[in-house]
Design a protein around this motif. Structure first.
Motif, short mmCIF file in Angstrom:
data_model
loop_
_atom_site.label_atom_id
_atom_site.label_comp_id
_atom_site.label_asym_id
_atom_site.label_seq_id
_atom_site.Cartn_x
_atom_site.Cartn_y
_atom_site.Cartn_z
N VAL A 85 6.04 -20.34 10.32
CA VAL A 85 6.62 -20.72 11.61
C VAL A 85 5.59 -20.43 12.69
O VAL A 85 4.75 -19.54 12.54
CB VAL A 85 7.94 -19.95 11.90
N SER B 89 7.12 -18.57 18.64
CA SER B 89 8.37 -19.35 18.64
C SER B 89 9.58 -18.46 18.42
O SER B 89 9.47 -17.33 17.97
CB SER B 89 8.33 -20.43 17.54
N GLN C 118 13.03 -17.88 16.40
CA GLN C 118 13.59 -18.21 15.10
C GLN C 118 14.84 -17.38 14.83
O GLN C 118 15.01 -16.30 15.40
CB GLN C 118 12.56 -17.95 13.98
N ARG C 119 15.71 -17.91 13.94
CA ARG C 119 16.88 -17.15 13.51
C ARG C 119 16.45 -15.81 12.91
O ARG C 119 15.41 -15.71 12.28
CB ARG C 119 17.67 -17.92 12.46
N THR D 275 15.44 -15.70 9.28
CA THR D 275 14.31 -16.51 8.84
C THR D 275 13.31 -15.63 8.08
O THR D 275 12.95 -14.54 8.54
CB THR D 275 13.60 -17.15 10.04
#
Length: 669
Positions: A517, A521, A523-524, A527
Motif C-alpha cells: 500500500v 495513505s 488504510q483499514r 490491512t
C-alpha cells in the motif's frame, strides 16, 4: 359539478431532470406523477412527498420512511418488484423516481368483482415470488394489500411501496402502541406485539387471496377495532363460507396462510409459493375458470346528506375504510396512528375507494354507524381488559405499566432513527461511539439494555454508535529503509506485517524495496501490509575460466552476473602469455551475483641468461644450453652443406637473455 384541481408540479422540471407530465395518484403521504427523464429519455414515475409532512417534530420520521423506501427497493433486483431508480431533494421537494408501470392495480380490478380462481392463484403466486426475493435479503414488506399490487397492461404483476419495509430484525412500529399497516391484512402478531417476520407477509397474501376469490375481505363492514379483535381471537372464515362451490383445497391453502400462530404458516414467501403451486395442481381445470358472483357488501354512509367525494372533498384522497388508508385503531385497543401516517400510497393507478355494492344495493350506510360500532367495541374491550382506578394506578406506578421494552431494530439503524424511536417511547438516548468493521459510520452497533429487555418508561438507553472502520496511516519513507525499522514503524501504527523477499543486484540484503500500500495513505486497521525486502544478489556457481583468454573469461563471468578484477600477471611455462593462469574464487564455488572474481593472467615463461658457448664443441655447447633450460638447434657452415674443418661453435643466436624453454641456434664448423 366536477371541480378542477390545478397541481403546481404539472409541467415543472424536478431536479433539472424529471419533467412532470401528469398526476397519476395521490395518497396520504405522497403524490405520484408520470414524468419524462430528460437525461435518459424514458418514462418514469416520480413520487413526491407532501411538503407539509417534513415540518414539525415528526418530519424527520416521514423523510426517513421516504428514504427507507428507496433503500429497501435498492436492495432488491426482481422483475416482480417496482424498481426505484433515484432518490433526491429538489429544494423542499423530496422525491423518488421509480419504474413506470402502465396499467392498473389489483384494487381497481377487484372493484369489478372477484377474480377467476386461476387468475387469483396466478396473482398470488407472482406476489409471493416478488416477496420471496425480499425475504431472501432479510426484508419484510409489511404493507401487502391490493393497492400495492400493480397489474401491468402486459400482464405482469409487480409489488410496490416498500415505505414500511423493514429488516426482519428491525423495529416494526414508530412509537409505542402504534400499529402501521392496513388492518384488514395485518397478522395477529403485528396487532398484539408489533412483531413481524416473513410469515407476516404470508398472512397478508392469504387475506389477499381470500379477497380475490370472494370479492371481499374476511370481515367487510367491521370497524378497524373489530377486524383487529377477529384476527387476534378467531381463525379467518374459509372462502367457501361465502362462495360455497370453492373447493376444500383453497380453504386449506388460505387457512395455512392465515393461521394465527405464525409458526403454523409457511415460513416465508418461497414456501408459500410452493404451496400455491401444489394446491393448483389438485384443482379441477374447470374450477380454475370459474369466478364467484360479485358480493353484496354491508351498506356504508358517510353520515352526510351530500354524497361528496370523501375527506376534504379531495377526489384523489383515499376514502376512510378503503384499503388505501392505514386504519386507525381506538386507544382502547391500540394508540391511534400518528397524523400524517394515516394512509399509505399506491403507485401509477387512480385512487382506490371502498368497494361499492352491486347496482341497486341502495345508498351507503351512515359512517356514524361505524363510529357507534367502534365505540361499542372499545367499551367492551375496556371492560374485558378492565381494572378500576386503583388497578390502573398500580399498573403504571409499580406494575408492568411502569416498564417498557427497548424497541427492536435499533441495532443497524441510523443513530438519528434509533434516537427518534426511543424518544417516541419516552426514553432518553445516551450515545457512545466506537469503531466497527461491519456497521457503517452513524449506525447503531449495540444498545444497553439490549432490544427486548425491560427498561423503565422514564429511563434511558445507551446507543453505541459506529464510527465506521478504524483507519490508520501508513508510515511514509518505508522504501529504502532497513527491514527492522520498517516493521517497527508499521507495528507502532497498528498494522500487521508480512514480508516477501526477492533477490536484487542493486539493493543490499534487508533493504525494503516496496510496500503493498502507498506510504502516507489511509488504510483499514486490519490491512496486512506486505513489505518487499531485498535478499541481496542471487547465488551463482563460479564458472571455470583458467586457460581462456582474458576476453573469453570476462564474457563467461559476466553471463553469470559476476564482476572481474585482475591480479598481477605471473610467468608460466605451462600457460601461454595472456591467458588465465589462475582464478579466485575457483571453479564451482558458490558466490552471489555482482561478486568479484580475481583473474591472474600468464606473463609467459621466465627470462634466463643464455650461456656463451662460442668456441665449444657442438656437444659441449648443447649440454650447456640444455642445462640452462633452453632447446638447442645445431647447424653447419652455409646451412651444413659444406664439410666442417673443425668441431667448434662459431656462432649462436640468441645471445644475452631469452625465455626459458626457447630455442638457441648454434653454428658448428
Amino acid at each position: 359539478m366536477a371541480s378542477t384541481t390545478t397541481d403546481p408540479l404539472l409541467g415543472r422540471l424536478v431536479d433539472g431532470r424529471y419533467e412532470i407530465v401528469a398526476r397519476v395518484a395521490r395518497g396520504g403521504m405522497a403524490t405520484v406523477y408520470r414524468a419524462r427523464d430528460r437525461r435518459l429519455g424514458r418514462e418514469v414515475a416520480v413520487k413526491v412527498m407532501h411538503p407539509h409532512l417534513a415540518d414539525g417534530v415528526d418530519g424527520a420520521s416521514f423523510v426517513s420512511r421516504f428514504r427507507r423506501e428507496a433503500r429497501a427497493a435498492a436492495r432488491l433486483s426482481h422483475p416482480g418488484v417496482v424498481a426505484v431508480f433515484d432518490q433526491g431533494l429538489d429544494g423542499d421537494t423530496s422525491y423518488l423516481t421509480m419504474e413506470y408501470v402502465e396499467g392498473s392495480n389489483l384494487r381497481a380490478e377487484l372493484q369489478q368483482g372477484p377474480l377467476p380462481v386461476g387468475r387469483a392463484l396466478d396473482v398470488a403466486a407472482q406476489v409471493l415470488e416478488a416477496l420471496a426475493a425480499a425475504h431472501r435479503v432479510g426484508l419484510v414488506h409489511r404493507d401487502i394489500k391490493p393497492e400495492n399490487v400493480l397489474l401491468g397492461s402486459d400482464g405482469t404483476v409487480k409489488v410496490a411501496d416498500f415505505g414500511l419495509a423493514r429488516a426482519v430484525t428491525e423495529v416494526t412500529s414508530t412509537a409505542s402502541g402504534t400499529i402501521l399497516g392496513t388492518v384488514a391484512y395485518l397478522a395477529p402478531e403485528v396487532i398484539t406485539s408489533g412483531g413481524t417476520s416473513p410469515a407476516t407477509d404470508v398472512f397478508a397474501v392469504g387475506v389477499l387471496l381470500s379477497e380475490m376469490l370472494t370479492g371481499t375481505v374476511p370481515y367487510p363492514g367491521e370497524p378497524p377495532i373489530g377486524v383487529a379483535f377477529h384476527h387476534v381471537h378467531e381463525d379467518l372464515p374459509a372462502p367457501s363460507q361465502r362462495v360455497d362451490w370453492l373447493p376444500a383445497e383453497l380453504d386449506r391453502l388460505v387457512a395455512s396462510f392465515t393461521a394465527r400462530d405464525p409458526h403454523r404458516r409457511p415460513a416465508h414467501a418461497g414456501a408459500a409459493g410452493a404451496a400455491v403451486a401444489g394446491a393448483r395442481a389438485l384443482l379441477d381445470p374447470d374450477v380454475l375458470d370459474r369466478r364467484a358472483d360479485r358480493p353484496v357488501l354491508p351498506a356504508e354512509d358517510d353520515g352526510d346528506d351530500d354524497p361528496g367525494t370523501g375527506p376534504d372533498d379531495d377526489p384523489d384522497a383515499p376514502r376512510p375504510g378503503s384499503a388505501d388508508a392505514v386504519d386507525e385503531i381506538p386507544t382502547a385497543f391500540f394508540t391511534e396512528v400518528p397524523a400524517g401516517e394515516h394512509r399509505t400510497e399506491h403507485l401509477v393507478t387512480e385512487p382506490t375507494h371502498a368497494l361499492a355494492g352491486p347496482v341497486g344495493a341502495g345508498p351507503p350506510a351512515p359512517e356514524r354507524t361505524h363510529r357507534r360500532g367502534a365505540v361499542v367495541w372499545a367499551v367492551l374491550l375496556v371492560l374485558l381488559l378492565g381494572g378500576g382506578g386503583a388497578g390502573t394506578w398500580w399498573w403504571f406506578a409499580a406494575g408492568p405499566g411502569a416498564w417498557t421494552t427497548v424497541p427492536a431494530g435499533l441495532v443497524g439503524a441510523p443513530a438519528e432513527d434509533a434516537d427518534a424511536a426511543l424518544a417516541a417511547q419516552g426514553l432518553d438516548a445516551e450515545t457512545r461511539e466506537r469503531h466497527h468493521d461491519d456497521v457503517p459510520a452513524g449506525d447503531v452497533v449495540a444498545t444497553d439494555p439490549a432490544s427486548g429487555e425491560r427498561v423503565r418508561r422514564d429511563g434511558s438507553v445507551e446507543l453505541v454508535v459506529s464510527l465506521g472502520v478504524r483507519m490508520l496511516t501508513v508510515p511514509a519513507d518505508l522504501v529504502g529503509s532497513p527491514r527492522q525499522d520498517a516493521e517497527a514503524a508499521l507495528d507502532a501504527e497498528g498494522f500487521a506485517v508480512e514480508v516477501d523477499t526477492v533477490h536484487d543486484d542493486a539493493a543490499p540484503e534487508g533493504e525494503v524495496l516496496g510496500t503493498s500500500v502507498p506510504g502516507g495513505s489511509r488504510q483499514r486497521h486490519d490491512t496486512v501490509v506486505t513489505l518487499t525486502v531485498s535478499d541481496g544478489p542471487a547465488p551463482v556457481s563460479v564458472p571455470q575460466v583458467v586457460g581462456r583468454s582474458a576476453d573469453e573469461a570476462e564474457e563467461d563471468l559476466a553471463a553469470a552476473g559476476l564482476e572481474v578484477a585482475y591480479a598481477d600477471p605471473e610467468t608460466s611455462t605451462e600457460v601461454a602469455e595472456g591467458r588465465v593462469l589462475a582464478q579466485d574464487p575457483e571453479q564451482g564455488t558458490t558466490a552471489r551475483r555482482t561478486d568479484t572474481v580475481t583473474l591472474t593472467l600468464s606473463a609467459g615463461p621466465p627470462q634466463a641468461e643464455v650461456p656463451d658457448v662460442t668456441g665449444m664443441t657442438g656437444d659441449e655447447a648443447t649440454a650447456a644450453l640444455e642445462e640452462a633450460g633452453f632447446e638447442v638447434e645445431v647447424t653447419g657452415l652455409l646451412g651444413g652443406w659444406l664439410p666442417a674443418f673443425r668441431d667448434e661453435v662459431r656462432e649462436q643466436e640468441p645471445t644475452g637473455s631469452a625465455p626459458v624453454g626457447s630455442t638457441v641456434t648454434i653454428t658448428v664448423w
